[in-house]
Design a protein around this motif. Structure first.
Motif, short mmCIF file in Angstrom:
data_model
loop_
_atom_site.label_atom_id
_atom_site.label_comp_id
_atom_site.label_asym_id
_atom_site.label_seq_id
_atom_site.Cartn_x
_atom_site.Cartn_y
_atom_site.Cartn_z
N PHE A 1 0.85 -1.19 0.00
CA PHE A 1 0.00 0.00 0.00
C PHE A 1 0.88 1.25 0.00
CE2 PHE A 1 -2.15 -3.40 2.24
CZ PHE A 1 -3.42 -3.41 1.66
N GLU A 2 0.53 2.22 -0.81
CA GLU A 2 1.18 3.53 -0.79
C GLU A 2 0.20 4.53 -0.18
OE1 GLU A 2 3.67 5.90 -4.04
OE2 GLU A 2 1.51 6.26 -4.27
N TRP A 3 0.58 5.09 0.95
CA TRP A 3 -0.25 6.07 1.65
C TRP A 3 0.36 7.44 1.46
CZ3 TRP A 3 -0.88 6.18 7.72
CH2 TRP A 3 -1.75 7.22 8.06
N ALA B 1 -2.31 13.98 0.72
CA ALA B 1 -3.66 13.85 0.17
C ALA B 1 -4.54 12.90 0.97
CB ALA B 1 -3.58 13.36 -1.27
N ASN B 2 -3.94 12.24 1.95
CA ASN B 2 -4.63 11.20 2.74
C ASN B 2 -5.29 10.18 1.82
OD1 ASN B 2 -5.30 9.93 5.15
ND2 ASN B 2 -7.30 10.95 5.25
N HIS B 3 -4.49 9.70 0.87
CA HIS B 3 -5.01 8.75 -0.13
C HIS B 3 -4.15 7.49 -0.11
CE1 HIS B 3 -5.11 6.96 -4.23
NE2 HIS B 3 -6.41 7.16 -4.07
N VAL B 4 -4.80 6.33 -0.20
CA VAL B 4 -4.10 5.04 -0.22
C VAL B 4 -4.36 4.34 -1.55
CG1 VAL B 4 -3.92 2.75 0.84
CG2 VAL B 4 -4.22 4.76 2.27
N SER B 5 -3.28 3.89 -2.19
CA SER B 5 -3.39 3.04 -3.37
C SER B 5 -2.73 1.70 -3.07
CB SER B 5 -2.73 3.71 -4.58
OG SER B 5 -1.36 3.97 -4.33
N GLN B 6 -3.12 0.69 -3.81
CA GLN B 6 -2.66 -0.67 -3.55
C GLN B 6 -2.19 -1.31 -4.84
OE1 GLN B 6 -5.72 -3.15 -1.87
NE2 GLN B 6 -4.45 -4.99 -1.79
N ARG B 7 -1.07 -2.04 -4.75
CA ARG B 7 -0.64 -2.81 -5.91
C ARG B 7 -0.24 -4.22 -5.46
NH1 ARG B 7 4.49 -0.24 -8.72
NH2 ARG B 7 3.55 1.74 -8.13
N LYS B 8 -0.56 -5.19 -6.30
CA LYS B 8 -0.18 -6.57 -6.03
C LYS B 8 1.26 -6.76 -6.52
CE LYS B 8 -1.23 -10.90 -4.91
NZ LYS B 8 -1.64 -11.34 -3.55
N CYS B 9 2.18 -6.95 -5.58
CA CYS B 9 3.60 -7.01 -5.92
C CYS B 9 4.15 -8.43 -5.95
CB CYS B 9 4.41 -6.19 -4.91
SG CYS B 9 4.08 -4.42 -4.98
#
Length: 364
Positions: free
Chosen positions: A104-106, A110-118
């Motif tokens: 997860f990148e927080w 911006a108080n925004h979370v993105s997610q990537r399957k690594c």
């Protein structure tokens, strides 16, 4: 994300404290054992600490050592238990890895979370890496791979196969260290491509290697360059390994130190405890270890001597961190399951404390 009111993150009450060292605590610690602790880098706009936990949260506190307070600043609830966390170089993003293979990148601004399957399995370690060209994120997994990412693009820059599952990793340009199952430690140079420079086996230094497992690693620095690493195991040992190929200086062979063991008065018996984490002081190179014996220790690695030994806490210490200015040592109390489920005391809750460490960790 759950609201602040739901989670009580901005409560002003202090964490319950029975700390014989009089170290100061954070407010509102996680509800389950801490899996990662990281102070902000020097470039961050505030002095802070983040903690990732098995309760699926990443929490951030603003730390004021003069007033001995750690004030809750922000919190994010993720979708799975977390295994590691790392700040980016500017201190405005946190990367947290989970047991399902995601990172997860927080973005705190911006108080925004993105997610990537690594990865195809749990990501045991994620570490931010500064390089002269572009910063990278290193991830190492139970799927037997280590990958390096330019976070601006979806594909990894490089993927390296490991001989076994990753149990620990650390990086400091140009050295990356990965500890695997089977007591194998691999080191890579990332200066001119990703080249393996050493494949070490610290178990050869231990008569009890069949009962040990690597738990954590940290890069050592000498002459302003990485010179080697320190690794800790489940059988109360710390192993110091040197990498002359990276440092450019001739160094001695690796050696081991007993660090979380308790001998009987007559020396006939010994209680052996897991060493759960290890950190290196950013200024003078002292080493900190924390363990299942409910203590933290500071070490002079060159002399193999103990410079500070804490009193017993009421729980095991699962993780630790050292501030970028070298002034504060953070450590997390919680159950580490080393004694089995039958010894888990539900009345004891996780806690995080801060201890002044500049002089206590100075090699003597």
């Amino acid at each position: 994300m759950e609201t602040d009111d739901q989670l009580g993150v901005f409560s002003t009450r202090s964490a319950w404290c029975n700390n014989v060292l009089k170290d100061f605590p954070v407010c509102e610690p996680p509800s389950d054992s801490v899996s990662a602790l990281e102070f902000t880098p020097k470039t961050a706009p505030f002095n802070g600490l983040c903690a990732a936990s098995w309760d699926q949260t990443v929490r951030v506190w603003e730390v004021d050592s003069s007033s001995k307070t750690a004030t809750p600043k922000s919190l994010q609830k993720m979708s799975a238990p977390l295994l590691d966390a790392s700040w980016n170089g500017d201190g405005n993003r946190i990367y947290a890895s989970d047991c399902n293979g995601s990172v997860f990148e927080w973005n705190l601004d911006a108080n925004h979370v993105s997610q990537r399957k690594c990865h195809a399995a749990g990501v045991r370690a994620c570490r931010w890496l500064w390089t002269p060209k572009t910063p990278l994120l290193m991830t190492a997994s139970w799927d037997k791979t280590v990958k390096f990412w330019d976070t601006r693009v979806p594909q990894s820059v490089v993927s390296i196969n490991l001989p076994e599952r990753c149990f620990a990793a650390d990086v400091l340009y140009p050295l990356a260290v990965v500890g695997c199952a089977g007591q194998k430690i691999l080191t890579y140079s990332v200066q001119n491509g990703f080249v393996e420079v050493c494949h070490d086996d610290p178990s050869k230094l231990s008569e009890q290697h069949l009962r040990q497992q690597l738990r954590a690693v940290a890069v050592l620095k000498g002459n302003n360059r990485p010179s080697g690493y320190v690794a800790v195991t489940t059988n109360g040992l710390m192993y110091v390994g040197n990498i002359p190929h990276i440092s450019g200086i001739q160094t001695s062979a690796g050696y081991k130190l007993e660090c979380h063991r308790t001998y009987s008065l007559d020396g006939s018996s010994c209680d052996i405890y897991a060493v759960n984490d290890v950190r290196v002081h950013p200024i003078h190179g002292g080493i900190a270890t924390v363990g299942s014996d409910r203590k933290f220790n500071f070490w002079n690695k060159d002399k193999g001597s103990n410079t500070f030994k804490s009193a017993f806490m009421d729980q095991a210490i699962t993780k630790c961190a050292i501030s970028s200015d070298g002034m504060l040592f953070a450590y997390a109390l919680g159950y580490d399951w080393s004694m089995g489920h039958e010894h888990c005391d539900q009345s004891l809750k996780p806690q995080i404390f801060f201890h002044p460490c500049l002089e206590d960790m100075r090699p003597k």
